[in-house]
Design an enzyme around this catalytic site. Structure first.
Site, PDB file in Angstrom:
ATOM      1  N   HIS B 134       0.766  -1.264   0.145  1.00  9.68           N
ATOM      2  CA  HIS B 134      -0.045   0.059  -0.201  1.00  9.68           C
ATOM      3  C   HIS B 134       0.832   1.382  -0.071  1.00  9.68           C
ATOM      4  CE1 HIS B 134      -2.460   2.871   1.806  1.00  9.68           C
ATOM      5  NE2 HIS B 134      -3.711   2.377   1.608  1.00  9.68           N
ATOM      6  N   ASP B 211       3.215  -4.313   8.184  1.00  8.93           N
ATOM      7  CA  ASP B 211       1.860  -3.496   7.815  1.00  8.93           C
ATOM      8  C   ASP B 211       0.468  -4.586   7.834  1.00  8.93           C
ATOM      9  OD1 ASP B 211      -0.438  -2.453   6.849  1.00  8.93           O
ATOM     10  OD2 ASP B 211       0.543  -1.491   5.254  1.00  8.93           O
ATOM     11  N   GLN B 214      -4.506  -4.989   6.915  1.00 13.39           N
ATOM     12  CA  GLN B 214      -5.521  -6.023   6.294  1.00 13.39           C
ATOM     13  C   GLN B 214      -5.448  -7.281   7.086  1.00 13.39           C
ATOM     14  OE1 GLN B 214      -7.705  -5.221   4.394  1.00 13.39           O
ATOM     15  NE2 GLN B 214      -7.161  -3.208   3.431  1.00 13.39           N
ATOM     16  N   LYS B 237     -10.245  -0.715  10.525  1.00 20.26           N
ATOM     17  CA  LYS B 237     -10.320  -1.863   9.896  1.00 20.26           C
ATOM     18  C   LYS B 237     -10.951  -3.029  10.548  1.00 20.26           C
ATOM     19  CE  LYS B 237      -7.453  -0.213   6.154  1.00 20.26           C
ATOM     20  NZ  LYS B 237      -8.068   0.224   4.896  1.00 20.26           N
ATOM     21  N   CYS B 375      -4.929   2.479  -3.676  1.00 25.09           N
ATOM     22  CA  CYS B 375      -3.512   2.930  -3.075  1.00 25.09           C
ATOM     23  C   CYS B 375      -2.347   1.981  -3.164  1.00 25.09           C
ATOM     24  CB  CYS B 375      -3.796   3.494  -1.464  1.00 25.09           C
ATOM     25  SG  CYS B 375      -4.659   4.824  -1.106  1.00 25.09           S
TER      26      CYS B 375
HETATM   27  C1  LIG Z   1      -2.328  -2.676   3.576  1.00 27.24           C
HETATM   28  C2  LIG Z   1      -2.630  -1.480   4.102  1.00 27.24           C
HETATM   29  N1  LIG Z   1      -1.817  -0.495   4.523  1.00 27.24           N
HETATM   30  C3  LIG Z   1      -2.067   0.785   4.970  1.00 27.24           C
HETATM   31  C4  LIG Z   1      -3.229   1.054   4.936  1.00 27.24           C
HETATM   32  C5  LIG Z   1      -3.533   2.519   5.566  1.00 27.24           C
HETATM   33  O1  LIG Z   1      -4.279   2.554   6.831  1.00 27.24           O
HETATM   34  P1  LIG Z   1      -4.882   4.029   7.194  1.00 27.24           P
HETATM   35  O2  LIG Z   1      -5.599   4.659   6.098  1.00 27.24           O
HETATM   36  O3  LIG Z   1      -5.953   3.463   8.134  1.00 27.24           O
HETATM   37  O4  LIG Z   1      -3.808   4.724   7.991  1.00 27.24           O
HETATM   38  C6  LIG Z   1      -4.258   0.347   4.409  1.00 27.24           C
HETATM   39  C7  LIG Z   1      -5.615   0.938   4.324  1.00 27.24           C
HETATM   40  O5  LIG Z   1      -6.178   1.262   3.419  1.00 27.24           O
HETATM   41  C8  LIG Z   1      -3.877  -0.864   3.962  1.00 27.24           C
HETATM   42  O6  LIG Z   1      -4.949  -1.750   3.453  1.00 27.24           O
END
Ligand SMILES: Cc1ncc(COP(=O)(O)O)c(C=O)c1O
Lengths: 159, 417
Positions: B134, B211, B214, B237, B375
């Site tokens: 992401h 990270d 998910q 999430k 993203c």
């Molecule tokens: C794999 C992953 N990393 C990071 C994020 C970023 O999360 P947040 O927007 O809650 O900071 C997301 C959210 O879409 C994600 O799916």
């Protein structure tokens, strides 16, 4: 919400078989449009004569609304000068964003885009090509040369 | 082995229809149709126990934390620090000092990049990520590289969306100081072998950040079992409110890191000559925190543990299999991300119908999916597509939701056929 209003036959047809699709060589100007949110990308090429659009092509990847809108636009603006294009864009913009706008007669086939206003998230898809055309026109006005130039990038930011 | 429940988990008795009733937002109609929410990978919805916990806090306990002797301030502090302990238990951290409350995954990763990375990395060092990250696990490292002269290395994925582990291991070198990988890909659903990755990275002396944005709603996370140094996730999430998330960091590492932001709460003493910093984890929590968010997060953790994380994962796997099989029967659909182990995410394209158009048609049918690059633009570039449509499942989704998705897709195929 009526999907049939959005995806009218004219729109689906121009999506499937976009008119004036491809590059234009030689051209007087071109501009790139990009919608970072959905990844739509579009390039508009222009050949000008006596201050009016003699020929126009576009190329790009996008959704049905963005492709059809660009295709319809290229048909509509041929032979028009900048003032006439801007006037047309004004009418299109009203059609896309104002609830009760009545399509004026000058719009012709472009009136098929009126269904977009029920789908606010999609208005930017339909207007990307117009912003890009605007940038190409600016470019052609600023640079009196016959070679295709790398011009401005119209970035339409959505939401 | 990662800690995600295996694909073939026998479906335990899981009453999704009952679970669904805990989520008042799902009761509504959208565009005249019953809402079918298939966008939990972007953000989950909140169950009543979470809403009630937040309401209780806001109506009975709120004041600022850590700073008052009055009753409400103490109640707020207890609620906030209690939530921290709840998080510690949820991910089996050794100590609550290892739990830093942040806004979300994005902020957690930026914190590590700027506090850990900036102090420790220099020209010649490398950061290793994967091609399925992401943007939140790409851009903070690019910024860090610009600041320090370190280099970013990217381990490739294959056509199924699996990490090329062999290439990953080759890219791990003595220069690798930091390895940052997703536990589960939000664009493809791929579950990465994070434990194996962490072991290999540690053998090379690199520090490992996972990270977990998910992974957190679909599996039991045990940070000590995974052996990671940092684990980042977002509350929203996991059926908790937005604006609250967690950075887990091994205490030894956190203790050695400089503060990231300066301000109230993160200091012990301040004078104009010099300030001294607070203990862990408050050293990393400058300013008034998201107290009610933390309370909501703790309630969400209670909620999913009551349902049973393994039971949720098993249920979601069944929906994923059902939807995958259904999509395979629709002409022109191409599933993007066909890894052997996936969690709850189904990305796809339909020939002749741009994902954006698919999204609009499905929305008109009351079916909420995500369309776009998720993203993860490098993933789209790799598969040579501008975007995908993505359906994702949560604990409240039912087989009827999958059927509604398939019916709506058939409709899209009709419009664009
Ligand atoms: C794999 C992953 N990393 C990071 C994020 C970023 O999360 P947040 O927007 O809650 O900071 C997301 C959210 O879409 C994600 O799916």
């Amino acid at each position: 919400m009526d999907l049939k209003e959005l995806y009218r036959d004219v729109i689906l047809d121009h999506n499937r078989r976009p008119r004036n699709f491809g590059t234009l060589v030689p051209s007087d100007a071109h501009a790139e449009g990009h919608n970072p949110l959905c990844g739509d990308q579009l390039t508009v090429w222009l050949r000008m004569k006596d201050g009016a659009i003699e020929d126009i092509r576009f190329e790009g990847k996008g959704c049905a609304i963005s492709t059809a809108s660009a295709s319809l636009m290229t048909e509509a603006v041929k032979g028009k000068d900048k003032a006439a294009v801007l006037a047309l864009y004004g009418s299109i913009h009203a059609l896309l964003t104002q609830q009760n706008a009545v399509p004026d007669a000058s719009l012709g086939k472009l009136a098929a885009l009126s269904g977009v206003r029920e789908f606010p998230a999609r208005v930017k898809c339909a207007s990307l090509c117009w912003h890009t055309l605007g940038a190409a026109l600016e470019c052609s006005a600023a640079l009196e040369c016959s070679a295709a130039l790398e011009c401005s990038t119209a970035t339409v930011t959505t939401e | 082995m990662s800690t995600i429940a295996p694909l073939a988990a026998p479906p335990p008795a899981f009453d999704a229809a009952r679970v669904r009733r805990d989520f008042p937002i799902l009761e509504q109609r959208v565009n005249g149709r019953p809402l079918v929410y298939l966008d939990s990978a972007a953000s989950g919805q909140r169950p009543l126990p979470v809403l009630r916990a937040v309401e209780h806090y806001e109506t009975r306990c709120h004041a600022n934390v850590h700073r008052g002797v009055h009753a409400l301030s103490q109640a707020a502090t207890e609620a906030f620090e209690g939530a921290r302990e709840r998080v510690r238990r949820f991910i089996n951290a050794a100590s609550a000092r290892e739990i830093v409350f942040v806004r979300g995954t994005t902020e957690a990763i930026n914190l590590v990049a700027q506090s850990f990375g900036r102090a420790r990395l220099a020209s010649g060092d490398e950061i290793l990520i994967t091609a399925l990250e992401h943007h939140a696990n790409i851009v903070p490292w690019q910024m860090l590289c610009e600041q320090t002269g370190a280099a970013l290395r990217v381990a490739p994925i294959d056509r199924r969306g699996e990490l090329d582990l062999e290439r990953f291991l080759e890219l791990l070198s003595p220069r690798t100081r930091l390895v940052a990988v997703a536990h589960v890909s939000n664009a493809l659903g791929t579950v990465l072998p994070v434990k194996q990755i962490a072991d290999a990275a540690h053998a090379r002396g690199a520090v490992v950040l996972i990270d977990g944005a998910q992974a957190i709603p679909h599996s039991r996370i045990d940070v000590r079992d995974l052996g990671c140094d940092f684990y980042a996730f977002s509350g929203h999430k996991l059926y908790a409110p937005t604006g609250i998330g967690v950075l887990y960091g091994r205490e030894e590492l956190l203790a050695a890191m400089p503060p990231w932001q300066g301000g109230g709460d993160m200091i012990r003493t301040v004078s104009f000559e010099k300030s001294t910093y607070n203990d862990l984890p408050w050293k990393f929590e400058a300013g008034t925190p998201n107290i009610s968010g933390a309370v909501g997060l703790a309630a969400a953790m209670d909620y999913v543990e009551d349902l049973g994380l393994a039971a949720i994962a098993g249920h979601e796997q069944r929906l994923l299999e059902l939807a995958t099989a259904g999509l395979a029967r629709i002409a022109g659909i191409r599933i993007i991300g066909t890894a052997a182990r996936k969690a709850s995410v189904l990305s796809f394209t339909m020939e002749g119908c741009h994902p954006h158009d698919l999204g609009t048609i499905l929305d008109a049918e009351g079916v909420a999916i995500r369309t776009g690059h998720h993203c993860a633009m490098p993933v789209m570039t790799f598969f040579d597509i501008p975007a995908t449509a993505r359906a994702s499942f949560g604990c409240y989704n039912t087989e009827e939701d999958v059927e509604a998705l398939l019916a709506a897709l058939a409709k899209a195929a009709e419009v664009f056929g």
